[in-house]
Design a protein around this motif. Structure first.
Motif, PDB file in Angstrom:
ATOM      1  N   LYS A 185       0.824  -1.221   0.000  1.00 38.24           N
ATOM      2  CA  LYS A 185       0.000   0.000   0.000  1.00 38.24           C
ATOM      3  C   LYS A 185       0.856   1.269   0.000  1.00 38.24           C
ATOM      4  CE  LYS A 185      -3.319   0.186   3.030  1.00 38.24           C
ATOM      5  NZ  LYS A 185      -4.016  -0.179   4.283  1.00 38.24           N
ATOM      6  N   GLU A 186       2.101   1.136   0.443  1.00 33.12           N
ATOM      7  CA  GLU A 186       2.992   2.304   0.487  1.00 33.12           C
ATOM      8  C   GLU A 186       3.470   2.705  -0.898  1.00 33.12           C
ATOM      9  OE1 GLU A 186       3.556   4.009   3.142  1.00 33.12           O
ATOM     10  OE2 GLU A 186       2.700   2.634   4.621  1.00 33.12           O
ATOM     11  N   HIS A 187       3.433   1.777  -1.824  1.00 35.18           N
ATOM     12  CA  HIS A 187       3.967   2.068  -3.153  1.00 35.18           C
ATOM     13  C   HIS A 187       3.050   3.057  -3.883  1.00 35.18           C
ATOM     14  CE1 HIS A 187       5.681   1.673  -7.100  1.00 35.18           C
ATOM     15  NE2 HIS A 187       6.656   0.924  -6.603  1.00 35.18           N
ATOM     16  N   PRO A 188       3.628   4.123  -4.449  1.00 34.85           N
ATOM     17  CA  PRO A 188       2.776   5.150  -5.088  1.00 34.85           C
ATOM     18  C   PRO A 188       1.955   4.632  -6.262  1.00 34.85           C
ATOM     19  CG  PRO A 188       5.135   5.637  -5.369  1.00 34.85           C
ATOM     20  CD  PRO A 188       5.050   4.495  -4.430  1.00 34.85           C
ATOM     21  N   SER A 189       2.341   3.502  -6.835  1.00 34.46           N
ATOM     22  CA  SER A 189       1.589   3.011  -8.003  1.00 34.46           C
ATOM     23  C   SER A 189       0.599   1.904  -7.649  1.00 34.46           C
ATOM     24  CB  SER A 189       2.552   2.478  -9.060  1.00 34.46           C
ATOM     25  OG  SER A 189       3.422   3.495  -9.448  1.00 34.46           O
ATOM     26  N   ILE A 190       0.440   1.683  -6.356  1.00 30.59           N
ATOM     27  CA  ILE A 190      -0.503   0.630  -5.945  1.00 30.59           C
ATOM     28  C   ILE A 190      -1.753   1.266  -5.360  1.00 30.59           C
ATOM     29  CG2 ILE A 190      -0.896  -1.292  -4.326  1.00 30.59           C
ATOM     30  CD1 ILE A 190       1.020  -2.123  -6.469  1.00 30.59           C
ATOM     31  N   GLN A 226      11.245  -5.940  -3.851  1.00 27.48           N
ATOM     32  CA  GLN A 226      11.831  -5.631  -5.173  1.00 27.48           C
ATOM     33  C   GLN A 226      11.411  -6.671  -6.207  1.00 27.48           C
ATOM     34  OE1 GLN A 226      15.956  -5.210  -4.074  1.00 27.48           O
ATOM     35  NE2 GLN A 226      15.682  -3.069  -3.458  1.00 27.48           N
ATOM     36  N   ARG A 227      11.273  -7.895  -5.749  1.00 29.68           N
ATOM     37  CA  ARG A 227      10.768  -8.937  -6.667  1.00 29.68           C
ATOM     38  C   ARG A 227       9.353  -8.581  -7.131  1.00 29.68           C
ATOM     39  NH1 ARG A 227      14.215 -13.329  -6.293  1.00 29.68           N
ATOM     40  NH2 ARG A 227      14.964 -13.827  -4.197  1.00 29.68           N
ATOM     41  N   VAL A 228       8.554  -8.096  -6.171  1.00 27.80           N
ATOM     42  CA  VAL A 228       7.165  -7.728  -6.523  1.00 27.80           C
ATOM     43  C   VAL A 228       7.174  -6.581  -7.535  1.00 27.80           C
ATOM     44  CG1 VAL A 228       4.970  -6.871  -5.611  1.00 27.80           C
ATOM     45  CG2 VAL A 228       6.300  -8.511  -4.280  1.00 27.80           C
ATOM     46  N   GLU A 229       8.014  -5.576  -7.268  1.00 28.73           N
ATOM     47  CA  GLU A 229       8.095  -4.431  -8.199  1.00 28.73           C
ATOM     48  C   GLU A 229       8.434  -4.901  -9.611  1.00 28.73           C
ATOM     49  OE1 GLU A 229       9.642  -0.859  -5.221  1.00 28.73           O
ATOM     50  OE2 GLU A 229      11.109  -2.044  -6.322  1.00 28.73           O
ATOM     51  N   LYS A 230       9.401  -5.796  -9.673  1.00 29.42           N
ATOM     52  CA  LYS A 230       9.836  -6.289 -10.992  1.00 29.42           C
ATOM     53  C   LYS A 230       8.681  -7.047 -11.660  1.00 29.42           C
ATOM     54  CE  LYS A 230      13.726  -8.650 -13.043  1.00 29.42           C
ATOM     55  NZ  LYS A 230      14.455  -9.892 -12.865  1.00 29.42           N
ATOM     56  N   LEU A 243       5.593  -6.590 -11.342  1.00 28.29           N
ATOM     57  CA  LEU A 243       4.520  -5.696 -11.795  1.00 28.29           C
ATOM     58  C   LEU A 243       5.031  -4.619 -12.756  1.00 28.29           C
ATOM     59  CD1 LEU A 243       2.612  -5.156  -8.413  1.00 28.29           C
ATOM     60  CD2 LEU A 243       2.162  -6.847 -10.186  1.00 28.29           C
ATOM     61  N   GLY A 244       6.309  -4.612 -12.992  1.00 25.33           N
ATOM     62  CA  GLY A 244       6.892  -3.589 -13.876  1.00 25.33           C
ATOM     63  C   GLY A 244       6.798  -2.199 -13.266  1.00 25.33           C
ATOM     64  N   LEU A 245       6.965  -2.101 -11.951  1.00 23.06           N
ATOM     65  CA  LEU A 245       6.858  -0.800 -11.269  1.00 23.06           C
ATOM     66  C   LEU A 245       8.219  -0.130 -11.173  1.00 23.06           C
ATOM     67  CD1 LEU A 245       4.603  -1.805  -8.225  1.00 23.06           C
ATOM     68  CD2 LEU A 245       3.895  -0.639 -10.311  1.00 23.06           C
ATOM     69  N   ASN A 246       8.186   1.182 -11.062  1.00 22.78           N
ATOM     70  CA  ASN A 246       9.434   1.891 -10.819  1.00 22.78           C
ATOM     71  C   ASN A 246       9.961   1.500  -9.449  1.00 22.78           C
ATOM     72  OD1 ASN A 246       9.360   3.298 -13.210  1.00 22.78           O
ATOM     73  ND2 ASN A 246       8.098   4.925 -12.338  1.00 22.78           N
ATOM     74  N   PRO A 247      11.308   1.378  -9.305  1.00 27.01           N
ATOM     75  CA  PRO A 247      11.866   0.986  -8.002  1.00 27.01           C
ATOM     76  C   PRO A 247      11.470   1.979  -6.910  1.00 27.01           C
ATOM     77  CG  PRO A 247      13.549   0.936  -9.700  1.00 27.01           C
ATOM     78  CD  PRO A 247      12.329   1.554 -10.324  1.00 27.01           C
ATOM     79  N   PHE A 248      11.008   1.456  -5.813  1.00 29.96           N
ATOM     80  CA  PHE A 248      10.551   2.285  -4.705  1.00 29.96           C
ATOM     81  C   PHE A 248      11.110   1.747  -3.374  1.00 29.96           C
ATOM     82  CE2 PHE A 248       7.298   2.918  -1.363  1.00 29.96           C
ATOM     83  CZ  PHE A 248       7.280   4.310  -1.325  1.00 29.96           C
ATOM     84  N   PHE A 249      11.081   0.451  -3.216  1.00 30.75           N
ATOM     85  CA  PHE A 249      11.556  -0.154  -1.963  1.00 30.75           C
ATOM     86  C   PHE A 249      13.050  -0.437  -2.034  1.00 30.75           C
ATOM     87  CE2 PHE A 249       7.070  -1.613  -2.201  1.00 30.75           C
ATOM     88  CZ  PHE A 249       6.612  -1.089  -0.994  1.00 30.75           C
ATOM     89  N   ASN A 250      13.742  -0.145  -0.944  1.00 23.28           N
ATOM     90  CA  ASN A 250      15.125  -0.596  -0.796  1.00 23.28           C
ATOM     91  C   ASN A 250      15.362  -0.869   0.688  1.00 23.28           C
ATOM     92  OD1 ASN A 250      15.907   1.890   0.520  1.00 23.28           O
ATOM     93  ND2 ASN A 250      15.738   2.819  -1.532  1.00 23.28           N
ATOM     94  N   GLU A 251      16.558  -1.298   1.006  1.00 29.10           N
ATOM     95  CA  GLU A 251      16.828  -1.714   2.392  1.00 29.10           C
ATOM     96  C   GLU A 251      16.496  -0.606   3.379  1.00 29.10           C
ATOM     97  OE1 GLU A 251      20.619  -3.551   2.874  1.00 29.10           O
ATOM     98  OE2 GLU A 251      20.289  -3.939   5.020  1.00 29.10           O
ATOM     99  N   ASN A 252      16.717   0.619   2.926  1.00 29.49           N
ATOM    100  CA  ASN A 252      16.499   1.776   3.782  1.00 29.49           C
ATOM    101  C   ASN A 252      15.006   2.072   4.022  1.00 29.49           C
ATOM    102  OD1 ASN A 252      17.754   3.670   5.334  1.00 29.49           O
ATOM    103  ND2 ASN A 252      17.521   5.282   3.765  1.00 29.49           N
TER     104      ASN A 252
END
Ligand SMILES: Nc1ncnc2c1ncn2[C@@H]1O[C@H](COP(=O)(O)OS(=O)(=O)O)[C@@H](OP(=O)(O)O)[C@H]1O
Length: 386
Positions: free
Chosen positions: A153-158, A304-308, A310-319
């Motif tokens: 839900k945090e992802h801007p494209s979801i 990151q697997r989920v982003e890939k 769904l073809g989403l722009n990278p949003f999640f990282n370790e930070n």
């Protein structure tokens, strides 16, 4: 003479009382459709004249509703999938109603539905329907689906398709679902989860139909977990809700294993029984299976697997994630007024498991080993599940 008057008065009073009583009983019997059948408020099955609500049957609902409507079925407190599917067959829009999900009573009907709502074109045109991108987290229950939802839900494209959660297990008619799918721009996805869909063939066919309607824009997501741990988690959840009737875990395991085809807990955990059909339905490239351990320990890799996928722009990282001191689970990190904070309580999910002996664990391990082997071959992976 005076005595006769008194008797007459008593008679009149008695008769009036009787009439009132009869009227009430009659009235109540007319309203007896408010009793519950299969956990569904029968108010929804009444005709307009009875309760001022409209009996609506969407085109894709089963037609054998009337014969079922007349049956007085006893409401059971524990409804697994078979029962809830039966319930789905007699569900209608109308006055607010409810269903039982497990033992949980849930409100589900829209408050008002107009006759005109039955007209599909009132919602959107054919072309608009095709703009719905849907990502469905189809399970598996107790494998981290709640937290996946919180993160995604945090992802801007979801876009969260709030009204749909869990309901894919019921057949409300395809419009019911489509109506609740938010419109998505080209690179946006509507998201919902349905943890019980995984082994529910009715859900599967419903989802398949929806996929066809939205122009095959459905992507599936699953999280699976070491079967032994999933079973213990499942039992722990049952135990938390049902303290008296549940046998001790050792007995429960034996019970499940001696009824493998009716045990919902085992069915949900025999992943290989259900994956082939999901894969066949959407094709390999539209399905992503994640593993619980990776999701818990390195959520950024899983996300990151989920982003890939769904073809989403990278949003999640370790930070993006925070592990509180002495905490077991990561949370999604937000900036609080003074310091980094969690977007949700990472401990809101996750129970302390009941104790289980090594012998009981071994029984589960041995039971699942052949299923796991087949699964690994199917998915072309090998998880450390021993
Ligand atoms: N913050 C966080 N991050 C990652 N994983 C977490 C987190 N919190 C919980 N969990 C794990 O999720 C398990 C509950 O799974 P579900 O959310 O699918 O349960 S449910 O089906 O909705 O009841 C839960 O299982 P149990 O610990 O067995 O209860 C955990 O393994």
């Amino acid at each position: 003479m005076r005595r006769r008057y008194i008797v007459a008065i008593w008679l009149v009073l008695g008769l009036t009382l009787m009439t009132i009583l009869m009227y009430n009983i009659f009235g109540v019997s007319k309203l007896s459709n408010m009793k519950t059948t299969f956990g569904v408020s029968k108010r929804n099955n009444t005709k307009t004249t009875d309760c001022n609500c409209i009996k609506i049957r969407t085109p894709d609902e089963p037609t054998n509703i009337t014969s079922r409507d007349t049956k007085e079925e006893k409401m059971s407190t524990h409804k697994e999938n078979t029962d809830t599917n039966k319930a789905a067959e007699q569900r209608h829009y109308g006055e607010p109603g409810y269903v039982f999900v497990g033992t949980k009573r849930m409100n589900m009907f829209p408050k008002t539905v107009n006759q005109s709502d039955l007209d599909f074109s009132n919602y959107f045109s054919d072309a608009e329907v095709k703009k719905r991108n849907l990502v469905l987290l189809g399970g598996v229950m107790k494998c981290g689906t709640g937290t996946m939802k919180t993160f995604l839900k945090e992802h801007p494209s979801i876009r969260d398709a709030v009204g749909l959660q869990v309901f894919f297990t019921y057949n409300f008619g395809i419009q019911w679902y489509l109506k609740r799918l938010p419109k998505c721009k080209e690179n946006e996805w509507a998201f919902t989860r349905c943890t019980n869909c995984f082994m529910n063939t009715d859900s599967l066919s419903l989802i398949n139909n929806i996929n066809e309607l939205i122009g095959k824009r459905l992507k599936l997501l699953f999280i699976i977990r070491n079967p032994v741990e999933r079973m213990i988690s499942h039992y722990t959840q049952l135990k938390a809700g049902n303290k008296t009737l549940l046998p001790p875990i050792g007995h429960w395991i034996k019970e499940q294993i001696s009824n493998p085809n009716t045990s919902g807990a085992l069915q949900k955990t025999r992943y290989i029984d259900y994956f082939p059909v999901w894969y066949r339905m959407v094709g390999d490239k539209n399905i992503l299976v994640l593993e619980h351990e990776e999701f818990v320990n390195t959520p950024w890799i899983a996300m990151q697997r989920v982003e890939k996928h769904l073809g989403l722009n990278p949003f999640f990282n370790e930070n993006s994630f925070l592990l509180r001191k002495a905490g077991k689970y990561y949370c999604y990190k937000t900036k609080g007024p003074q310091m980094e904070e969690c977007s949700h309580n990472p401990n809101s999910k996750g129970r302390i498991h009941v104790d289980i002996t090594e012998k009981e664990r071994t029984i589960l391990r041995d039971y699942f080993r052949p299923f796991n082997e087949r699964l690994f071959k199917f998915l072309n992976v090998r998880y450390k599940w021993e």
